[in-house]
Design a protein around this motif. Structure first.
Motif, mmCIF file in Angstrom:
data_model
loop_
_atom_site.group_PDB
_atom_site.id
_atom_site.type_symbol
_atom_site.label_atom_id
_atom_site.label_comp_id
_atom_site.label_asym_id
_atom_site.label_seq_id
_atom_site.Cartn_x
_atom_site.Cartn_y
_atom_site.Cartn_z
ATOM 1 N N GLU A 285 9.453 26.968 126.087
ATOM 2 C CA GLU A 285 8.137 27.009 125.217
ATOM 3 C C GLU A 285 7.829 25.555 125.200
ATOM 4 O O GLU A 285 6.540 25.471 124.648
ATOM 5 C CB GLU A 285 8.738 27.156 123.788
ATOM 6 C CG GLU A 285 9.207 28.737 123.573
ATOM 7 C CD GLU A 285 10.085 28.954 122.325
ATOM 8 O OE1 GLU A 285 10.267 28.138 121.435
ATOM 9 O OE2 GLU A 285 10.670 30.122 122.299
ATOM 10 N N TRP A 286 8.519 24.593 125.165
ATOM 11 C CA TRP A 286 7.915 23.318 125.051
ATOM 12 C C TRP A 286 7.225 22.748 126.503
ATOM 13 O O TRP A 286 6.757 21.667 126.763
ATOM 14 C CB TRP A 286 9.064 22.189 125.021
ATOM 15 C CG TRP A 286 9.706 22.537 123.782
ATOM 16 C CD1 TRP A 286 9.069 22.901 122.598
ATOM 17 C CD2 TRP A 286 11.060 21.912 123.172
ATOM 18 N NE1 TRP A 286 10.123 22.847 121.435
ATOM 19 C CE2 TRP A 286 11.233 22.252 121.918
ATOM 20 C CE3 TRP A 286 12.169 21.064 123.891
ATOM 21 C CZ2 TRP A 286 12.654 21.919 121.342
ATOM 22 C CZ3 TRP A 286 13.168 20.739 123.085
ATOM 23 C CH2 TRP A 286 13.470 21.057 121.906
ATOM 24 N N GLY A 287 7.514 23.786 127.647
ATOM 25 C CA GLY A 287 6.503 23.432 128.830
ATOM 26 C C GLY A 287 7.362 22.975 129.783
ATOM 27 O O GLY A 287 6.981 22.618 130.830
ATOM 28 N N PHE A 288 8.839 22.872 129.945
ATOM 29 C CA PHE A 288 9.594 22.377 130.688
ATOM 30 C C PHE A 288 10.354 23.722 131.512
ATOM 31 O O PHE A 288 10.407 24.802 131.169
ATOM 32 C CB PHE A 288 10.738 21.684 130.287
ATOM 33 C CG PHE A 288 10.044 20.316 129.427
ATOM 34 C CD1 PHE A 288 9.981 19.323 130.496
ATOM 35 C CD2 PHE A 288 9.814 20.204 128.296
ATOM 36 C CE1 PHE A 288 9.414 18.027 129.935
ATOM 37 C CE2 PHE A 288 9.195 18.991 127.918
ATOM 38 C CZ PHE A 288 9.125 17.974 128.670
ATOM 39 N N ASP A 289 10.947 23.420 132.818
ATOM 40 C CA ASP A 289 11.255 24.284 133.812
ATOM 41 C C ASP A 289 12.836 24.170 134.020
ATOM 42 O O ASP A 289 13.034 23.750 135.204
ATOM 43 C CB ASP A 289 10.467 24.600 134.940
ATOM 44 C CG ASP A 289 11.013 25.721 135.479
ATOM 45 O OD1 ASP A 289 11.464 26.798 135.149
ATOM 46 O OD2 ASP A 289 10.548 25.675 136.918
ATOM 47 N N PRO A 290 13.718 24.365 133.133
ATOM 48 C CA PRO A 290 15.067 24.174 133.280
ATOM 49 C C PRO A 290 15.531 24.747 134.274
ATOM 50 O O PRO A 290 15.549 26.004 134.559
ATOM 51 C CB PRO A 290 15.699 24.570 131.988
ATOM 52 C CG PRO A 290 14.835 25.556 131.418
ATOM 53 C CD PRO A 290 13.531 25.115 131.765
ATOM 54 N N VAL A 291 16.648 24.299 135.176
ATOM 55 C CA VAL A 291 17.251 25.182 136.331
ATOM 56 C C VAL A 291 18.413 26.180 135.499
ATOM 57 O O VAL A 291 18.881 25.761 134.738
ATOM 58 C CB VAL A 291 18.057 24.102 136.956
ATOM 59 C CG1 VAL A 291 18.870 24.588 138.163
ATOM 60 C CG2 VAL A 291 17.271 22.933 137.593
ATOM 61 N N PRO A 292 18.205 27.193 136.216
ATOM 62 C CA PRO A 292 19.138 28.524 135.781
ATOM 63 C C PRO A 292 20.490 27.995 135.787
ATOM 64 O O PRO A 292 20.891 27.011 136.949
ATOM 65 C CB PRO A 292 18.945 29.406 136.809
ATOM 66 C CG PRO A 292 17.593 29.314 137.280
ATOM 67 C CD PRO A 292 17.206 27.645 137.290
ATOM 68 N N SER A 293 21.464 28.157 134.535
ATOM 69 C CA SER A 293 22.620 27.628 134.556
ATOM 70 C C SER A 293 23.724 28.651 134.302
ATOM 71 O O SER A 293 23.342 29.288 133.435
ATOM 72 C CB SER A 293 22.728 26.345 133.591
ATOM 73 O OG SER A 293 23.843 25.949 133.482
ATOM 74 N N GLY A 294 24.938 28.469 134.971
ATOM 75 C CA GLY A 294 25.936 29.187 134.586
ATOM 76 C C GLY A 294 27.235 28.324 133.833
ATOM 77 O O GLY A 294 28.412 28.818 133.757
ATOM 78 N N GLY A 295 27.045 27.026 133.610
ATOM 79 C CA GLY A 295 27.949 26.040 133.215
ATOM 80 C C GLY A 295 27.622 25.760 131.746
ATOM 81 O O GLY A 295 26.715 26.627 131.083
ATOM 82 N N ASN A 296 28.491 24.864 131.031
ATOM 83 C CA ASN A 296 28.157 24.658 129.662
ATOM 84 C C ASN A 296 26.855 23.475 129.609
ATOM 85 O O ASN A 296 27.375 22.498 128.761
ATOM 86 C CB ASN A 296 29.268 24.452 129.104
ATOM 87 C CG ASN A 296 30.170 23.163 129.658
ATOM 88 O OD1 ASN A 296 29.868 22.545 130.949
ATOM 89 N ND2 ASN A 296 30.983 22.174 128.908
ATOM 90 N N PHE A 297 26.174 23.614 130.253
ATOM 91 C CA PHE A 297 24.955 22.305 130.226
ATOM 92 C C PHE A 297 23.814 23.145 130.831
ATOM 93 O O PHE A 297 23.865 24.077 131.584
ATOM 94 C CB PHE A 297 25.700 21.413 131.223
ATOM 95 C CG PHE A 297 25.733 21.679 132.625
ATOM 96 C CD1 PHE A 297 24.881 21.577 133.721
ATOM 97 C CD2 PHE A 297 26.936 22.229 133.075
ATOM 98 C CE1 PHE A 297 24.960 21.823 135.286
ATOM 99 C CE2 PHE A 297 27.174 22.479 134.365
ATOM 100 C CZ PHE A 297 26.119 22.373 135.318
ATOM 101 N N VAL A 298 22.881 22.174 130.859
ATOM 102 C CA VAL A 298 21.562 22.679 131.324
ATOM 103 C C VAL A 298 20.821 21.342 132.072
ATOM 104 O O VAL A 298 21.062 20.151 131.472
ATOM 105 C CB VAL A 298 20.469 22.780 130.089
ATOM 106 C CG1 VAL A 298 19.198 23.156 130.578
ATOM 107 C CG2 VAL A 298 20.985 24.011 129.505
ATOM 108 N N SER A 299 20.414 21.237 133.017
ATOM 109 C CA SER A 299 19.550 20.529 133.819
ATOM 110 C C SER A 299 17.933 20.655 133.770
ATOM 111 O O SER A 299 17.595 21.711 133.792
ATOM 112 C CB SER A 299 20.199 20.406 135.128
ATOM 113 O OG SER A 299 21.546 20.131 135.533
ATOM 114 N N VAL A 300 17.480 19.598 133.413
ATOM 115 C CA VAL A 300 15.844 19.788 133.191
ATOM 116 C C VAL A 300 15.154 18.678 134.141
ATOM 117 O O VAL A 300 15.373 17.494 134.042
ATOM 118 C CB VAL A 300 15.475 19.482 131.678
ATOM 119 C CG1 VAL A 300 14.019 19.840 131.496
ATOM 120 C CG2 VAL A 300 16.512 20.169 130.895
#
Length: 372
Positions: A285-300
């Motif tokens: 929504e903020w305009g970023f494209d986070p990497v799909p994640s299956g962990g307990n974290f998010v990479s942006v």
């Protein structure tokens, strides 16, 4: 069930603060108040005499074997997953008499490459394009088909990026590994945040080895304990190494007690999966494209190393530490943060929103107005 309902009296610990009274979200540790409750219960139940005794290894292995639904003769305990990876590399180097090849899903854990360099293993690094993870999967499979007798290292879900390969893909890679004489290693320390905690253990055997740390899923990063699962004949050879005896009695007991709280951990993992999805929606929504994640974290991806460094620095000033992934060549310009319980995560996101840079499209054009 909350621990207090079990009739155990103990003080619930406060959040661990690792720097200037701030919250560290950079290391993907399990950040959840109920995990802290479990840790407090384990601490309270640890008998002092345990510090003067050697580990009761077999009893612990039997308990873990039941928990992960595998025979006990398929397991080895190591002091953390890095030790397991080094143990596997050393075994493979002996088997190939110093002529081995490591096919490495990249990015991955530093221990793979550092150990390969020490042992002189040849390295075929299959590096991901975060915007097209499927392309890496195809290249990795092709590399496996075009070689023989290699050591193939895959983390699923991937650390440090977060991507997840499908079950069908893993099955296909395992079949190729068997047919081409490879050893396939599946490192699944983030599995609990993606699906059933024991799912990958069902694949262990033959030419496939599974390594699963208790650090992330069960909040035991400080205990440094990992489970290595494979064919009994291979386990016999690995178990002859010295690393097995470096697992402390306290770590063994903590692991045995932690799995008794499985239902509570399931609730924690479920919440983190939900919060992770909501967090990624907010970032989009903020305009970023986070990497799909299956962990307990998010990479942006933030666009440039300078943007990532600035975001990380401003968050430290606001009491949060996240990971600038500049030390991973393929992820320069990315940041990563652990997902916590909903209340803690929402507080963090309110701060993150104010320090994020202006989103940009791939060509560098501005997509949004300045938010800070």
């Amino acid at each position: 069930m909350r621990i207090a309902e079990r009739g155990v009296a103990y003080p619930v610990s406060q959040w661990r603060r690792d720097f200037d009274n701030g919250l560290d979200l950079s290391r993907n540790e399990l950040v959840h108040p109920r995990a802290e409750e479990i840790a407090s219960a384990i601490y309270a139940a640890t008998p002092p005499k345990l510090f003067s005794r050697y580990p009761a290894r077999m009893e612990s292995i039997l308990g873990l074997a039941e928990y992960f639904h595998v025979p006990a003769d398929r397991l080895v305990l190591t002091p953390g997953s890095d030790a397991a990876l080094r143990l596997i590399c050393t075994y493979y180097n002996r088997r190939t008499e110093g002529e081995g090849l490591l096919i490495l899903q990249d990015p991955n854990y530093v221990a793979w490459e550092s150990t390969a360099n020490i042992l002189g293993l040849r390295l075929n690094r299959i590096t991901a394009d975060p915007g097209n993870l499927a392309e890496q999967d195809h290249r990795l499979l092709r590399a496996a088909r075009e070689s023989t007798g290699a050591l193939i290292a895959v983390s699923v879900p991937n650390g440090p990026l977060g991507g997840v390969v499908s079950s069908d893909y893993i099955d296909e890679l395992a079949t190729v590994a068997r047919d081409r004489g490879h050893i396939l290693v599946l490192d699944s320390c983030y599995q609990a945040f993606h699906g059933p905690v024991a799912e990958q253990f069902a694949r262990a055997g033959g030419s496939t080895i599974v390594v699963q740390s208790m650090s992330k899923s069960h909040g035991l990063a400080g205990a440094r304990i990992s489970i290595l699962c494979g064919d009994p004949s291979l386990i016999d050879e690995l178990d002859a190494g010295p690393l097995e005896h470096a697992v402390a009695s306290t770590s063994v007991l903590a692991t045995r007690m932690a799995i008794e709280y499985h239902d509570m951990f399931e609730e924690i993992w479920r919440e983190i999966r939900l919060v992770r999805g909501r967090t990624m929606d907010r970032l989009r929504e903020w305009g970023f494209d986070p990497v799909p994640s299956g962990g307990n974290f998010v990479s942006v991806p933030l666009g440039t190393e300078e943007r990532a460094a600035n975001c990380t620095a401003r968050l430290i000033e606001s009491g949060y530490r996240i990971k600038n992934l500049a030390d991973v060549p393929s992820l320069a310009g990315y940041v990563r943060f652990a997902i916590a319980d909903e209340q803690t995560n929402n507080a963090f996101l309110s701060v993150l929103r104010d320090v994020l840079p202006v989103p940009t499209d791939p060509s560098g054009g501005v997509l949004a107005t300045e938010s800070s």
